[in-house]
Design a protein around this motif. Structure first.
Motif, PDB file in Angstrom:
ATOM      1  N   MET A  57      59.949 -53.347 -40.691  1.00  0.00           N
ATOM      2  CA  MET A  57      60.349 -51.952 -41.557  1.00  0.00           C
ATOM      3  C   MET A  57      61.054 -51.280 -40.615  1.00  0.00           C
ATOM      4  SD  MET A  57      58.102 -49.428 -43.881  1.00  0.00           S
ATOM      5  CE  MET A  57      57.834 -48.126 -43.382  1.00  0.00           C
ATOM      6  N   ALA A  58      62.272 -50.489 -40.987  1.00  0.00           N
ATOM      7  CA  ALA A  58      63.051 -50.111 -40.151  1.00  0.00           C
ATOM      8  C   ALA A  58      62.514 -48.327 -39.962  1.00  0.00           C
ATOM      9  CB  ALA A  58      64.586 -49.676 -40.812  1.00  0.00           C
ATOM     10  N   ALA A  59      62.855 -47.907 -38.836  1.00  0.00           N
ATOM     11  CA  ALA A  59      62.364 -46.463 -38.525  1.00  0.00           C
ATOM     12  C   ALA A  59      63.345 -45.505 -38.965  1.00  0.00           C
ATOM     13  CB  ALA A  59      62.228 -46.297 -36.857  1.00  0.00           C
ATOM     14  N   ARG A  60      62.883 -44.372 -39.656  1.00  0.00           N
ATOM     15  CA  ARG A  60      63.609 -43.439 -40.134  1.00  0.00           C
ATOM     16  C   ARG A  60      63.689 -42.020 -39.347  1.00  0.00           C
ATOM     17  NH1 ARG A  60      64.277 -42.812 -46.066  1.00  0.00           N
ATOM     18  NH2 ARG A  60      65.066 -44.935 -46.453  1.00  0.00           N
ATOM     19  N   PHE A  61      64.804 -41.356 -39.443  1.00  0.00           N
ATOM     20  CA  PHE A  61      64.698 -40.174 -38.508  1.00  0.00           C
ATOM     21  C   PHE A  61      65.311 -39.185 -39.269  1.00  0.00           C
ATOM     22  CE2 PHE A  61      67.394 -37.541 -36.069  1.00  0.00           C
ATOM     23  CZ  PHE A  61      66.486 -36.758 -35.020  1.00  0.00           C
ATOM     24  N   LYS A  62      65.012 -37.876 -39.682  1.00  0.00           N
ATOM     25  CA  LYS A  62      65.421 -36.887 -40.094  1.00  0.00           C
ATOM     26  C   LYS A  62      65.795 -35.668 -39.224  1.00  0.00           C
ATOM     27  CE  LYS A  62      65.646 -33.911 -44.058  1.00  0.00           C
ATOM     28  NZ  LYS A  62      65.318 -33.646 -45.433  1.00  0.00           N
ATOM     29  N   MET A  63      66.858 -35.406 -38.821  1.00  0.00           N
ATOM     30  CA  MET A  63      67.063 -34.444 -37.920  1.00  0.00           C
ATOM     31  C   MET A  63      67.130 -32.982 -38.656  1.00  0.00           C
ATOM     32  SD  MET A  63      70.751 -33.584 -35.917  1.00  0.00           S
ATOM     33  CE  MET A  63      71.330 -32.580 -37.369  1.00  0.00           C
ATOM     34  N   SER A  64      66.494 -32.179 -37.607  1.00  0.00           N
ATOM     35  CA  SER A  64      66.358 -30.728 -38.246  1.00  0.00           C
ATOM     36  C   SER A  64      67.160 -29.917 -37.396  1.00  0.00           C
ATOM     37  CB  SER A  64      64.674 -30.255 -37.949  1.00  0.00           C
ATOM     38  OG  SER A  64      64.751 -28.889 -37.870  1.00  0.00           O
ATOM     39  N   ARG A  65      68.275 -29.397 -38.041  1.00  0.00           N
ATOM     40  CA  ARG A  65      69.253 -28.543 -37.390  1.00  0.00           C
ATOM     41  C   ARG A  65      68.374 -27.180 -36.620  1.00  0.00           C
ATOM     42  NH1 ARG A  65      74.574 -28.553 -38.463  1.00  0.00           N
ATOM     43  NH2 ARG A  65      75.119 -30.227 -39.975  1.00  0.00           N
ATOM     44  N   LYS A  66      67.558 -26.644 -37.251  1.00  0.00           N
ATOM     45  CA  LYS A  66      66.679 -25.473 -36.699  1.00  0.00           C
ATOM     46  C   LYS A  66      66.028 -25.980 -35.407  1.00  0.00           C
ATOM     47  CE  LYS A  66      63.357 -22.069 -37.859  1.00  0.00           C
ATOM     48  NZ  LYS A  66      62.365 -21.457 -38.986  1.00  0.00           N
ATOM     49  N   GLY A  67      65.292 -27.320 -35.318  1.00  0.00           N
ATOM     50  CA  GLY A  67      64.746 -27.924 -34.339  1.00  0.00           C
ATOM     51  C   GLY A  67      65.525 -28.137 -33.102  1.00  0.00           C
ATOM     52  N   VAL A  68      67.021 -28.722 -33.511  1.00  0.00           N
ATOM     53  CA  VAL A  68      67.868 -28.952 -32.474  1.00  0.00           C
ATOM     54  C   VAL A  68      68.458 -27.643 -31.933  1.00  0.00           C
ATOM     55  CG1 VAL A  68      70.422 -29.816 -32.182  1.00  0.00           C
ATOM     56  CG2 VAL A  68      68.760 -31.125 -33.476  1.00  0.00           C
ATOM     57  N   GLY A  69      68.811 -26.620 -32.620  1.00  0.00           N
ATOM     58  CA  GLY A  69      69.056 -25.371 -32.076  1.00  0.00           C
ATOM     59  C   GLY A  69      67.794 -24.695 -31.150  1.00  0.00           C
ATOM     60  N   LYS A  70      66.758 -24.893 -31.517  1.00  0.00           N
ATOM     61  CA  LYS A  70      65.467 -24.446 -30.654  1.00  0.00           C
ATOM     62  C   LYS A  70      65.632 -25.349 -29.333  1.00  0.00           C
ATOM     63  CE  LYS A  70      61.520 -22.890 -32.763  1.00  0.00           C
ATOM     64  NZ  LYS A  70      60.132 -23.263 -33.479  1.00  0.00           N
ATOM     65  N   LEU A  71      65.942 -26.575 -29.468  1.00  0.00           N
ATOM     66  CA  LEU A  71      66.024 -27.408 -28.327  1.00  0.00           C
ATOM     67  C   LEU A  71      67.001 -26.853 -27.230  1.00  0.00           C
ATOM     68  CD1 LEU A  71      65.241 -29.960 -26.344  1.00  0.00           C
ATOM     69  CD2 LEU A  71      66.817 -31.187 -28.005  1.00  0.00           C
ATOM     70  N   LEU A  72      68.361 -26.738 -27.830  1.00  0.00           N
ATOM     71  CA  LEU A  72      69.331 -26.282 -26.982  1.00  0.00           C
ATOM     72  C   LEU A  72      69.341 -24.889 -26.538  1.00  0.00           C
ATOM     73  CD1 LEU A  72      72.554 -27.497 -29.451  1.00  0.00           C
ATOM     74  CD2 LEU A  72      71.631 -28.402 -27.285  1.00  0.00           C
ATOM     75  N   ARG A  73      68.577 -23.977 -26.875  1.00  0.00           N
ATOM     76  CA  ARG A  73      68.171 -22.629 -26.458  1.00  0.00           C
ATOM     77  C   ARG A  73      66.868 -22.500 -25.510  1.00  0.00           C
ATOM     78  NH1 ARG A  73      69.555 -21.665 -31.371  1.00  0.00           N
ATOM     79  NH2 ARG A  73      67.551 -21.249 -32.323  1.00  0.00           N
ATOM     80  N   SER A  74      66.269 -23.783 -25.338  1.00  0.00           N
ATOM     81  CA  SER A  74      65.001 -23.919 -24.676  1.00  0.00           C
ATOM     82  C   SER A  74      65.074 -23.647 -23.339  1.00  0.00           C
ATOM     83  CB  SER A  74      64.226 -25.239 -24.976  1.00  0.00           C
ATOM     84  OG  SER A  74      64.804 -26.268 -24.148  1.00  0.00           O
ATOM     85  N   PRO A  75      63.756 -22.972 -22.682  1.00  0.00           N
ATOM     86  CA  PRO A  75      63.883 -22.957 -21.131  1.00  0.00           C
ATOM     87  C   PRO A  75      64.228 -24.219 -20.417  1.00  0.00           C
ATOM     88  CG  PRO A  75      62.008 -21.847 -22.388  1.00  0.00           C
ATOM     89  CD  PRO A  75      62.722 -22.715 -23.309  1.00  0.00           C
ATOM     90  N   MET A  76      63.638 -25.217 -21.040  1.00  0.00           N
ATOM     91  CA  MET A  76      63.954 -26.585 -20.377  1.00  0.00           C
ATOM     92  C   MET A  76      65.382 -26.985 -20.085  1.00  0.00           C
ATOM     93  SD  MET A  76      62.882 -30.448 -21.531  1.00  0.00           S
ATOM     94  CE  MET A  76      63.816 -30.286 -22.950  1.00  0.00           C
ATOM     95  N   VAL A  77      66.184 -26.757 -21.122  1.00  0.00           N
ATOM     96  CA  VAL A  77      67.498 -26.944 -21.091  1.00  0.00           C
ATOM     97  C   VAL A  77      68.376 -25.805 -20.037  1.00  0.00           C
ATOM     98  CG1 VAL A  77      69.620 -27.057 -22.374  1.00  0.00           C
ATOM     99  CG2 VAL A  77      67.628 -28.310 -23.218  1.00  0.00           C
ATOM    100  N   GLN A  78      67.967 -24.615 -20.259  1.00  0.00           N
ATOM    101  CA  GLN A  78      68.558 -23.558 -19.420  1.00  0.00           C
ATOM    102  C   GLN A  78      68.282 -24.061 -18.334  1.00  0.00           C
ATOM    103  OE1 GLN A  78      67.536 -19.602 -20.666  1.00  0.00           O
ATOM    104  NE2 GLN A  78      68.723 -18.890 -19.252  1.00  0.00           N
ATOM    105  N   ALA A  79      67.158 -24.405 -17.804  1.00  0.00           N
ATOM    106  CA  ALA A  79      66.866 -24.581 -16.218  1.00  0.00           C
ATOM    107  C   ALA A  79      67.847 -25.693 -15.825  1.00  0.00           C
ATOM    108  CB  ALA A  79      65.285 -24.794 -16.081  1.00  0.00           C
ATOM    109  N   ASP A  80      67.789 -26.830 -16.544  1.00  0.00           N
ATOM    110  CA  ASP A  80      68.750 -27.737 -16.319  1.00  0.00           C
ATOM    111  C   ASP A  80      70.061 -27.334 -16.099  1.00  0.00           C
ATOM    112  OD1 ASP A  80      68.948 -30.660 -15.661  1.00  0.00           O
ATOM    113  OD2 ASP A  80      70.341 -30.725 -17.558  1.00  0.00           O
ATOM    114  N   MET A  81      70.465 -26.460 -16.864  1.00  0.00           N
ATOM    115  CA  MET A  81      71.951 -25.938 -16.590  1.00  0.00           C
ATOM    116  C   MET A  81      72.134 -25.154 -15.446  1.00  0.00           C
ATOM    117  SD  MET A  81      73.306 -27.164 -19.224  1.00  0.00           S
ATOM    118  CE  MET A  81      75.096 -26.601 -19.160  1.00  0.00           C
ATOM    119  N   GLU A  82      70.877 -24.502 -15.317  1.00  0.00           N
ATOM    120  CA  GLU A  82      71.096 -23.490 -14.030  1.00  0.00           C
ATOM    121  C   GLU A  82      71.148 -24.535 -12.786  1.00  0.00           C
ATOM    122  OE1 GLU A  82      67.310 -21.078 -13.950  1.00  0.00           O
ATOM    123  OE2 GLU A  82      68.418 -19.781 -15.645  1.00  0.00           O
TER     124      GLU A  82
END
Length: 108
Positions: free
Chosen positions: A1-26
């Motif tokens: 059976m194939a895996a399914r994935f449904k993207m959450s725009r709100k979740g992606v937005g939270k990820l892009l603003r997360s402290p982890m991503v900000q620390a990597d950018m710094e």
């Protein structure tokens, strides 16, 4: 059976603003800045302000950057008044492309 994935725009937005991503950018910005400092030209004895360009590098970061203010970003800049001419050159002085060459390292 194939895996399914449904993207959450709100979740992606939270990820892009997360402290982890900000620390990597710094971290990447600091790496690019370190390379830029190492590549920076220092004027000779006739230069009225030797080393000023090299000492003028800085970084800053924010969780609300980008064109839409929806992601973490970090910026590397040189605050010397003549930084543009060092980077791009003039009709009398060759371009050094310090920031371009430093950015090519990718900061990673």
């Amino acid at each position: 059976m194939a895996a399914r994935f449904k993207m959450s725009r709100k979740g992606v937005g939270k990820l892009l603003r997360s402290p982890m991503v900000q620390a990597d950018m710094e971290h990447r910005a600091q790496t690019v800045m370190s390379t830029a400092v190492a590549l920076s030209p220092v004027g000779g004895p006739a230069d009225p302000h030797p080393g000023h360009y090299k000492a003028s590098w800085s970084t800053d970061s924010t969780a609300r950057g980008g064109r839409r203010r929806d992601r973490a970003t970090a910026t590397v800049r040189n605050t010397a008044p003549y930084a543009r001419w060092v980077e791009y050159g003039t009709e009398r002085v060759r371009a050094h492309h310090v920031l371009l060459r430093a950015a090519r390292t990718g900061g990673g």
